[in-house]
Motif scaffolding. Structure first.
Motif, PDB file in Angstrom:
ATOM      1  N   GLU A  34       0.834  -1.204   0.000  1.00 19.81           N
ATOM      2  CA  GLU A  34       0.000   0.000   0.000  1.00 19.81           C
ATOM      3  C   GLU A  34       0.870   1.255   0.000  1.00 19.81           C
ATOM      4  O   GLU A  34       0.575   2.229  -0.699  1.00 19.81           O
ATOM      5  CB  GLU A  34      -0.929  -0.016   1.215  1.00 19.81           C
ATOM      6  CG  GLU A  34      -1.935   1.103   1.250  1.00 19.81           C
ATOM      7  CD  GLU A  34      -3.084   0.929   0.273  1.00 19.81           C
ATOM      8  OE1 GLU A  34      -3.857   1.870   0.122  1.00 19.81           O
ATOM      9  OE2 GLU A  34      -3.199  -0.145  -0.353  1.00 19.81           O
ATOM     10  N   ILE A  35       1.934   1.233   0.773  1.00 20.34           N
ATOM     11  CA  ILE A  35       2.852   2.384   0.825  1.00 20.34           C
ATOM     12  C   ILE A  35       3.430   2.647  -0.556  1.00 20.34           C
ATOM     13  O   ILE A  35       3.465   3.795  -1.024  1.00 20.34           O
ATOM     14  CB  ILE A  35       3.982   2.145   1.849  1.00 20.34           C
ATOM     15  CG1 ILE A  35       3.419   2.069   3.262  1.00 20.34           C
ATOM     16  CG2 ILE A  35       5.036   3.242   1.749  1.00 20.34           C
ATOM     17  CD1 ILE A  35       4.403   1.524   4.290  1.00 20.34           C
ATOM     18  N   GLU A  36       3.859   1.588  -1.216  1.00 15.96           N
ATOM     19  CA  GLU A  36       4.442   1.736  -2.555  1.00 15.96           C
ATOM     20  C   GLU A  36       3.428   2.318  -3.538  1.00 15.96           C
ATOM     21  O   GLU A  36       3.739   3.221  -4.319  1.00 15.96           O
ATOM     22  CB  GLU A  36       4.942   0.382  -3.050  1.00 15.96           C
ATOM     23  CG  GLU A  36       5.648   0.452  -4.386  1.00 15.96           C
ATOM     24  CD  GLU A  36       6.167  -0.903  -4.826  1.00 15.96           C
ATOM     25  OE1 GLU A  36       6.523  -1.011  -6.012  1.00 15.96           O
ATOM     26  OE2 GLU A  36       6.216  -1.845  -4.013  1.00 15.96           O
ATOM     27  N   GLY A  37       2.205   1.821  -3.497  1.00 22.43           N
ATOM     28  CA  GLY A  37       1.157   2.328  -4.383  1.00 22.43           C
ATOM     29  C   GLY A  37       0.821   3.784  -4.106  1.00 22.43           C
ATOM     30  O   GLY A  37       0.628   4.574  -5.032  1.00 22.43           O
ATOM     31  N   LEU A  38       0.749   4.133  -2.835  1.00 17.35           N
ATOM     32  CA  LEU A  38       0.450   5.518  -2.477  1.00 17.35           C
ATOM     33  C   LEU A  38       1.583   6.454  -2.884  1.00 17.35           C
ATOM     34  O   LEU A  38       1.335   7.578  -3.353  1.00 17.35           O
ATOM     35  CB  LEU A  38       0.173   5.629  -0.970  1.00 17.35           C
ATOM     36  CG  LEU A  38      -1.147   5.000  -0.517  1.00 17.35           C
ATOM     37  CD1 LEU A  38      -1.177   4.866   1.005  1.00 17.35           C
ATOM     38  CD2 LEU A  38      -2.327   5.799  -1.024  1.00 17.35           C
ATOM     39  N   ASP A  39       2.822   5.995  -2.725  1.00 19.25           N
ATOM     40  CA  ASP A  39       3.958   6.820  -3.154  1.00 19.25           C
ATOM     41  C   ASP A  39       3.911   7.079  -4.658  1.00 19.25           C
ATOM     42  O   ASP A  39       4.163   8.197  -5.120  1.00 19.25           O
ATOM     43  CB  ASP A  39       5.280   6.161  -2.775  1.00 19.25           C
ATOM     44  CG  ASP A  39       5.589   6.257  -1.295  1.00 19.25           C
ATOM     45  OD1 ASP A  39       4.959   7.083  -0.596  1.00 19.25           O
ATOM     46  OD2 ASP A  39       6.464   5.495  -0.824  1.00 19.25           O
ATOM     47  N   LEU A  40       3.566   6.067  -5.414  1.00 19.25           N
ATOM     48  CA  LEU A  40       3.463   6.218  -6.858  1.00 19.25           C
ATOM     49  C   LEU A  40       2.334   7.188  -7.224  1.00 19.25           C
ATOM     50  O   LEU A  40       2.504   8.080  -8.067  1.00 19.25           O
ATOM     51  CB  LEU A  40       3.220   4.851  -7.500  1.00 19.25           C
ATOM     52  CG  LEU A  40       3.238   4.790  -9.015  1.00 19.25           C
ATOM     53  CD1 LEU A  40       4.584   5.245  -9.567  1.00 19.25           C
ATOM     54  CD2 LEU A  40       2.951   3.372  -9.466  1.00 19.25           C
ATOM     55  N   THR A  41       1.203   7.043  -6.569  1.00 19.94           N
ATOM     56  CA  THR A  41       0.076   7.938  -6.812  1.00 19.94           C
ATOM     57  C   THR A  41       0.430   9.377  -6.452  1.00 19.94           C
ATOM     58  O   THR A  41       0.088  10.310  -7.185  1.00 19.94           O
ATOM     59  CB  THR A  41      -1.161   7.469  -6.017  1.00 19.94           C
ATOM     60  OG1 THR A  41      -1.467   6.128  -6.390  1.00 19.94           O
ATOM     61  CG2 THR A  41      -2.356   8.358  -6.281  1.00 19.94           C
ATOM     62  N   LEU A  42       1.118   9.560  -5.346  1.00 19.73           N
ATOM     63  CA  LEU A  42       1.545  10.909  -4.954  1.00 19.73           C
ATOM     64  C   LEU A  42       2.492  11.517  -5.987  1.00 19.73           C
ATOM     65  O   LEU A  42       2.398  12.709  -6.295  1.00 19.73           O
ATOM     66  CB  LEU A  42       2.225  10.874  -3.578  1.00 19.73           C
ATOM     67  CG  LEU A  42       1.288  10.789  -2.384  1.00 19.73           C
ATOM     68  CD1 LEU A  42       2.050  10.364  -1.132  1.00 19.73           C
ATOM     69  CD2 LEU A  42       0.599  12.117  -2.162  1.00 19.73           C
ATOM     70  N   THR A  43       3.372  10.707  -6.537  1.00 21.68           N
ATOM     71  CA  THR A  43       4.291  11.196  -7.564  1.00 21.68           C
ATOM     72  C   THR A  43       3.517  11.688  -8.787  1.00 21.68           C
ATOM     73  O   THR A  43       3.779  12.775  -9.306  1.00 21.68           O
ATOM     74  CB  THR A  43       5.275  10.089  -7.973  1.00 21.68           C
ATOM     75  OG1 THR A  43       6.034   9.711  -6.827  1.00 21.68           O
ATOM     76  CG2 THR A  43       6.212  10.554  -9.079  1.00 21.68           C
ATOM     77  N   PHE A  44       2.544  10.890  -9.252  1.00 22.37           N
ATOM     78  CA  PHE A  44       1.733  11.289 -10.406  1.00 22.37           C
ATOM     79  C   PHE A  44       0.908  12.531 -10.098  1.00 22.37           C
ATOM     80  O   PHE A  44       0.791  13.439 -10.918  1.00 22.37           O
ATOM     81  CB  PHE A  44       0.829  10.156 -10.857  1.00 22.37           C
ATOM     82  CG  PHE A  44       1.567   9.018 -11.503  1.00 22.37           C
ATOM     83  CD1 PHE A  44       2.566   9.241 -12.442  1.00 22.37           C
ATOM     84  CD2 PHE A  44       1.272   7.711 -11.172  1.00 22.37           C
ATOM     85  CE1 PHE A  44       3.250   8.190 -13.042  1.00 22.37           C
ATOM     86  CE2 PHE A  44       1.944   6.649 -11.768  1.00 22.37           C
ATOM     87  CZ  PHE A  44       2.939   6.894 -12.710  1.00 22.37           C
TER      88      PHE A  44
END
Length: 74
Positions: A34-44
């Motif tokens: 979940e952390i990895e997915g949220l980090d990616l979403t935040l980057t976008f």
């Protein structure tokens, strides 16, 4: 590529705030995926916000007036 209307900047800020809160919870619960997915979403999201700010500053893309072509006089 999807363009973001500069009027949506406050909404993007709200979304980032929500994502950061969800990330805090994921860290507390040790949800690594979940952390990895949220980090990616935040980057976008941050990239789109930067794009929207550039659009707001420069104006929307549109037609460029190149003038009428002329022929040289002899």
């Amino acid at each position: 590529m999807l363009s973001i209307d500069p009027k949506m900047l406050p909404r993007l800020d709200d979304l980032e705030e929500d994502l950061l809160a969800r990330r805090e919870r994921a860290v507390a619960e040790n949800w690594l995926g979940e952390i990895e997915g949220l980090d990616l979403t935040l980057t976008f999201l941050r990239g789109k916000r930067a794009q929207a700010r550039r659009t707001a500053r420069l104006g929307p893309p549109g037609q460029v007036d190149l003038g009428l072509p002329t022929t040289p006089r002899r």
